[in-house]
Write a protein that holds these residues in place. Structure first.
Motif, PDB file in Angstrom:
ATOM      1  N   UNK A 106     -12.714   0.024  -5.232  1.00 25.32           N
ATOM      2  CA  UNK A 106     -13.762  -0.671  -4.422  1.00 25.32           C
ATOM      3  C   UNK A 106     -14.512  -0.011  -3.135  1.00 25.32           C
ATOM      4  N   UNK A 107     -13.882   1.103  -2.660  1.00 21.17           N
ATOM      5  CA  UNK A 107     -14.462   1.595  -1.429  1.00 21.17           C
ATOM      6  C   UNK A 107     -14.829   2.907  -1.623  1.00 21.17           C
ATOM      7  N   UNK A 108     -13.618   4.066  -1.906  1.00 24.72           N
ATOM      8  CA  UNK A 108     -14.013   5.419  -1.696  1.00 24.72           C
ATOM      9  C   UNK A 108     -12.818   6.122  -2.364  1.00 24.72           C
ATOM     10  N   UNK A 109     -13.385   7.181  -3.307  1.00 22.49           N
ATOM     11  CA  UNK A 109     -12.092   7.959  -3.888  1.00 22.49           C
ATOM     12  C   UNK A 109     -11.972   9.229  -2.535  1.00 22.49           C
ATOM     13  N   UNK A 110     -12.435   9.296  -1.630  1.00 23.61           N
ATOM     14  CA  UNK A 110     -12.104  10.295  -0.656  1.00 23.61           C
ATOM     15  C   UNK A 110     -10.598  10.437  -0.438  1.00 23.61           C
ATOM     16  N   UNK A 111     -10.120  11.380  -0.866  1.00 24.66           N
ATOM     17  CA  UNK A 111      -8.769  11.387  -0.966  1.00 24.66           C
ATOM     18  C   UNK A 111      -8.208  11.672   0.767  1.00 24.66           C
ATOM     19  N   UNK A 112      -9.001  12.188   1.599  1.00 20.39           N
ATOM     20  CA  UNK A 112      -8.826  12.334   2.794  1.00 20.39           C
ATOM     21  C   UNK A 112      -8.557  11.052   3.532  1.00 20.39           C
ATOM     22  N   UNK A 113      -9.656  10.035   3.266  1.00 19.88           N
ATOM     23  CA  UNK A 113      -9.822   8.684   3.836  1.00 19.88           C
ATOM     24  C   UNK A 113      -8.476   7.891   3.189  1.00 19.88           C
ATOM     25  N   UNK A 114      -8.478   7.844   1.979  1.00 21.38           N
ATOM     26  CA  UNK A 114      -7.164   7.330   1.470  1.00 21.38           C
ATOM     27  C   UNK A 114      -5.874   7.578   2.049  1.00 21.38           C
ATOM     28  N   UNK A 115      -5.433   8.939   2.438  1.00 21.37           N
ATOM     29  CA  UNK A 115      -4.337   9.344   2.730  1.00 21.37           C
ATOM     30  C   UNK A 115      -3.966   8.950   4.284  1.00 21.37           C
ATOM     31  N   UNK A 116      -5.528   8.809   5.129  1.00 25.72           N
ATOM     32  CA  UNK A 116      -5.362   8.414   6.214  1.00 25.72           C
ATOM     33  C   UNK A 116      -4.902   7.050   6.389  1.00 25.72           C
ATOM     34  N   UNK A 117      -5.523   6.272   5.741  1.00 22.72           N
ATOM     35  CA  UNK A 117      -5.270   4.616   5.658  1.00 22.72           C
ATOM     36  C   UNK A 117      -3.801   4.552   5.344  1.00 22.72           C
ATOM     37  N   UNK A 118      -3.334   5.251   4.164  1.00 25.56           N
ATOM     38  CA  UNK A 118      -2.018   4.805   3.792  1.00 25.56           C
ATOM     39  C   UNK A 118      -0.709   5.328   4.639  1.00 25.56           C
ATOM     40  N   UNK A 119      -1.194   6.590   5.428  1.00 25.95           N
ATOM     41  CA  UNK A 119      -0.267   6.990   6.447  1.00 25.95           C
ATOM     42  C   UNK A 119      -0.259   6.029   7.552  1.00 25.95           C
ATOM     43  N   UNK A 120      -1.371   5.358   8.150  1.00 20.37           N
ATOM     44  CA  UNK A 120      -1.295   4.337   9.182  1.00 20.37           C
ATOM     45  C   UNK A 120      -0.713   3.109   8.706  1.00 20.37           C
ATOM     46  N   UNK A 121      -0.830   2.793   7.255  1.00 25.51           N
ATOM     47  CA  UNK A 121      -0.214   1.490   6.883  1.00 25.51           C
ATOM     48  C   UNK A 121       1.307   1.859   6.998  1.00 25.51           C
ATOM     49  N   UNK A 122       1.899   2.831   6.404  1.00 16.57           N
ATOM     50  CA  UNK A 122       3.482   3.259   6.360  1.00 16.57           C
ATOM     51  C   UNK A 122       3.814   3.187   7.793  1.00 16.57           C
TER      52      UNK A 122
END
Length: 469
Positions: A106-122
């Motif tokens: 629903x938002x983006x397939x930008x791997x850098x953005x996804x990785x950043x969100x998941x790191x913060x989530x963890x």
């Protein structure tokens, strides 16, 4: 006295997000879910997803990881939230998978953005065992506790002790006797209850009845030499269906062995079940199924007994998983051309996206096809349109294409992972020290109204009301 505000799931069944604020001003959120279907109208992706101030929000408590309860978490982080995110141990394990998929879809397939969100989530997730009180950081003298909800793996209702009051948020409660998971048990006491009402005006079929119905619908389609399409959420519904299908196959095989070779009257359905392909076409569902197997210590006694007997309810011989998009498109084309009898389970559960859309576009016009709905279809979703207009020989728009519906359309409500009206009433009835206030959320208007009427009769001393009624 605590106060409660609702930032979703009060004018429908999606977008669950509730705020509990102490008299001193500090607050926490319970869930932060995405709006879906008609309820998402006018809500553009971005800052508008979080349309309430975060200045006093100290923590987020997650009841379970369905998208309508967690889908706005990336936007919450983007808006500046940096408090702890409390979840059960199983939910903490599954949540990053859900958030990653939600961002990609629903938002983006930008791997850098996804990785950043998941790191913060963890960094923010705090796993908590069931039935263990934990102190909520930033909220004076406030503690919480997760209790088994029986909805999906890791799901919980949550209790808070805050300023002398016991406040309970139901999340989504599961139906007793559902496959795999233990049933929820009511707490000893509650002063305020915020309860869901998805099926507040309906009763589900019993488990034996729905399994029999599932078997008969699939057998009818197999005799028609077509495909059974089952739109299902990747987490929860898919695993329950696999569990029940394995049971049908096992019983059919056992029955076949008991029949003498060459005996008259041998059940033809036994050979059908022996050869049927059961296809899970969802990488996300496959990952969740693997986690469900790893978390078998959370299964109920019945499921663990099957394991002890050498059976594999979520990994049986006829199960086929499809991973790549290329293999997915090949299979869609093959089923369209051949009409090969098979069962296909794929997301999304409301037909609003995912790989199920390609199956529906290809196979809805084929009268050999059967579509089986086993979960709630929200207003404004393609699933609701197919469910409503399909039996009339109507049509549906998918990806802006008009698709005529010649397939058979069926619904089995009993496979919903949600409690029905009787289950919801019993949950309240079995609270020993009854609440003084019950707020009804997360349901269509009729469901909320009927449940409110029933609960007022059960707990006449309580204020039973519907926020934003």
């Amino acid at each position: 006295m605590v106060s409660i505000q609702h930032h979703g799931a009060v004018q429908g069944v999606t977008g669950s997000c509730h705020q509990m604020t102490l008299a001193s001003g500090e607050a926490l959120l319970v869930d932060c879910g995405m709006f879906q279907g008609a309820e998402s109208s006018g809500r553009e992706l971005g800052e508008k997803q979080i349309d309430f101030p975060l200045d006093n929000i100290e923590a987020l408590v997650v009841t379970h990881c369905h998208i309508d309860h967690v889908g706005r978490i990336p936007f919450l982080l983007a808006a500046g939230f940096d408090g702890p995110i409390y979840a059960t141990e199983a939910t903490a394990r599954l949540l990053p998978l859900v958030i990653e998929d939600a961002i990609k879809v629903g938002v983006s397939r930008d791997e850098r953005l996804i990785r950043k969100v998941l790191q913060r989530l963890q960094q923010l997730i705090k796993p908590i065992p069931y039935d263990q009180w934990f102190v909520v950081d930033g909220l004076p003298k406030t503690r919480g506790r997760f209790r088994v909800a029986g909805h999906i793996m890791g799901s919980a209702y949550v209790e808070f002790d805050a300023q002398g009051e016991r406040v309970l948020f139901s999340g989504d409660l599961g139906a007793p006797y559902s496959p795999l998971l233990p049933a929820p048990k009511s707490p000893y006491k509650a002063d305020i209850v915020v309860i869901e009402s998805t099926y507040g005006d309906k009763l589900h079929e019993g488990r034996r009845t729905r399994r029999k119905l599932l078997k008969s619908i699939i057998e009818r389609c197999l005799k028609d030499k077509g495909t059974v399409l089952i739109p299902a959420f990747s987490i929860g519904r898919t695993q329950e269906l696999l569990y029940e299908i394995e049971e049908i196959i096992h019983r059919s095989a056992a029955k076949s062995k008991s029949v003498n070779k060459g005996a008259k009257g041998t059940d033809k359905s036994q050979s059908l079940w022996k050869s049927i392909d059961v296809i899970v076409d969802s990488p996300l569902a496959s990952k969740f199924t693997a986690h469900y197997r790893d978390l078998r210590h959370l299964w109920d006694a019945e499921a663990r007994k099957k394991l002890a007997a050498g059976r594999h309810p979520l990994s049986f011989e006829q199960l086929i998983t499809i991973e790549s998009h290329q293999d997915h498109m090949k299979l869609v084309a093959h089923l369209k051309a051949s009409g090969r009898p098979s069962i296909v389970i794929a997301a999304s559960g409301m037909c609003a996206g995912g790989r199920m859309l390609n199956y529906l576009k290809a196979l809805l016009p084929d009268s050999r096809t059967e579509v089986l709905f086993v979960g709630y279809q929200a207003q404004g979703t393609p699933g609701r349109d197919i469910q409503t207009y399909g039996p009339r020989g109507g049509y549906v728009f998918l990806d802006n294409q008009r698709i005529d519906i010649r397939a058979g359309i069926y619904t089995i409500n009993g496979y919903s992972a949600h409690a029905d009206q009787a289950n919801l009433i019993n949950f309240i009835k079995r609270i020993y020290r009854k609440p003084k206030e019950i707020r009804i959320v997360h349901g269509d208007d009729d469901a909320k109204a009927e449940l409110a009427t029933k609960l007022r009769a059960i707990v006449p001393e309580a204020k039973v009301w519907i926020p934003y009624e």
